[in-house]
Design a protein around this motif. Structure first.
Motif, PDB file in Angstrom:
ATOM      1  N   GLN A   9      -8.132   5.014  -6.570  1.00  0.00           N
ATOM      2  CA  GLN A   9      -9.118   3.677  -7.143  1.00  0.00           C
ATOM      3  C   GLN A   9      -7.521   2.649  -6.571  1.00  0.00           C
ATOM      4  N   ASP A  10      -6.572   2.910  -7.126  1.00  0.00           N
ATOM      5  CA  ASP A  10      -5.038   2.651  -6.724  1.00  0.00           C
ATOM      6  C   ASP A  10      -4.274   2.327  -4.980  1.00  0.00           C
ATOM      7  N   GLN A  11      -5.381   3.392  -4.568  1.00  0.00           N
ATOM      8  CA  GLN A  11      -4.628   3.814  -2.881  1.00  0.00           C
ATOM      9  C   GLN A  11      -5.648   3.056  -2.148  1.00  0.00           C
ATOM     10  N   VAL A  12      -6.827   2.536  -2.762  1.00  0.00           N
ATOM     11  CA  VAL A  12      -8.122   1.552  -2.697  1.00  0.00           C
ATOM     12  C   VAL A  12      -7.504  -0.152  -2.819  1.00  0.00           C
ATOM     13  N   ARG A  13      -6.612   0.008  -3.415  1.00  0.00           N
ATOM     14  CA  ARG A  13      -6.730  -1.297  -4.184  1.00  0.00           C
ATOM     15  C   ARG A  13      -5.255  -1.676  -3.517  1.00  0.00           C
ATOM     16  N   ARG A  14      -4.416  -0.665  -2.959  1.00  0.00           N
ATOM     17  CA  ARG A  14      -3.139  -0.958  -2.090  1.00  0.00           C
ATOM     18  C   ARG A  14      -3.558  -1.570  -0.678  1.00  0.00           C
ATOM     19  N   LEU A  15      -4.466  -0.835  -0.390  1.00  0.00           N
ATOM     20  CA  LEU A  15      -5.309  -0.476   0.944  1.00  0.00           C
ATOM     21  C   LEU A  15      -6.376  -2.127   1.281  1.00  0.00           C
ATOM     22  N   MET A  16      -6.796  -2.772   0.203  1.00  0.00           N
ATOM     23  CA  MET A  16      -7.484  -4.154   0.348  1.00  0.00           C
ATOM     24  C   MET A  16      -6.115  -5.741  -0.207  1.00  0.00           C
ATOM     25  N   GLU A  17      -5.375  -4.740  -0.527  1.00  0.00           N
ATOM     26  CA  GLU A  17      -3.685  -6.190  -1.316  1.00  0.00           C
ATOM     27  C   GLU A  17      -3.001  -5.701   0.554  1.00  0.00           C
ATOM     28  N   GLY A  18      -2.976  -4.976   0.940  1.00  0.00           N
ATOM     29  CA  GLY A  18      -2.000  -5.246   1.614  1.00  0.00           C
ATOM     30  C   GLY A  18      -2.924  -5.841   2.811  1.00  0.00           C
TER      31      GLY A  18
END
Length: 84
Positions: A9-18
């Motif tokens: 979930q953290d990886q997905v959040r970083r990808l979406m925010e980046g």
């Protein structure tokens, strides 16, 4: 188990925010052209299948009217003559 899910979930959040990746020019036009080709192929295949089905129905109708499979075949032996 939950640690792995949290990491994902953290990886997905970083990808979406980046920063978003750059979309190649002409991607939408190419996708639309490919979709158009697919639709034309499907339409042509559907028309071909209907034509084959119609031709098969006509061929069956002609065959059935010529051979008359519902009629009994003529007997190979004549019945005995009586009353002569």
């Amino acid at each position: 188990m939950s640690g792995t899910a949290d990491r994902r979930q953290d990886q997905v959040r970083r990808l979406m925010e980046g920063p978003y990746p750059v979309v190649p020019a002409g991607l939408a036009a190419g996708a639309a052209a490919r979709g158009d080709r697919l639709l034309r192929r499907r339409r042509a295949l559907r028309r071909f299948c209907w034509a084959v089905l119609f031709a098969a129905a006509v061929a069956f109708t002609v065959w059935a009217s010529v051979t008359r499979p519902w009629a009994t075949p003529p007997a190979g032996v004549s019945p005995p003559l009586e009353g002569w």
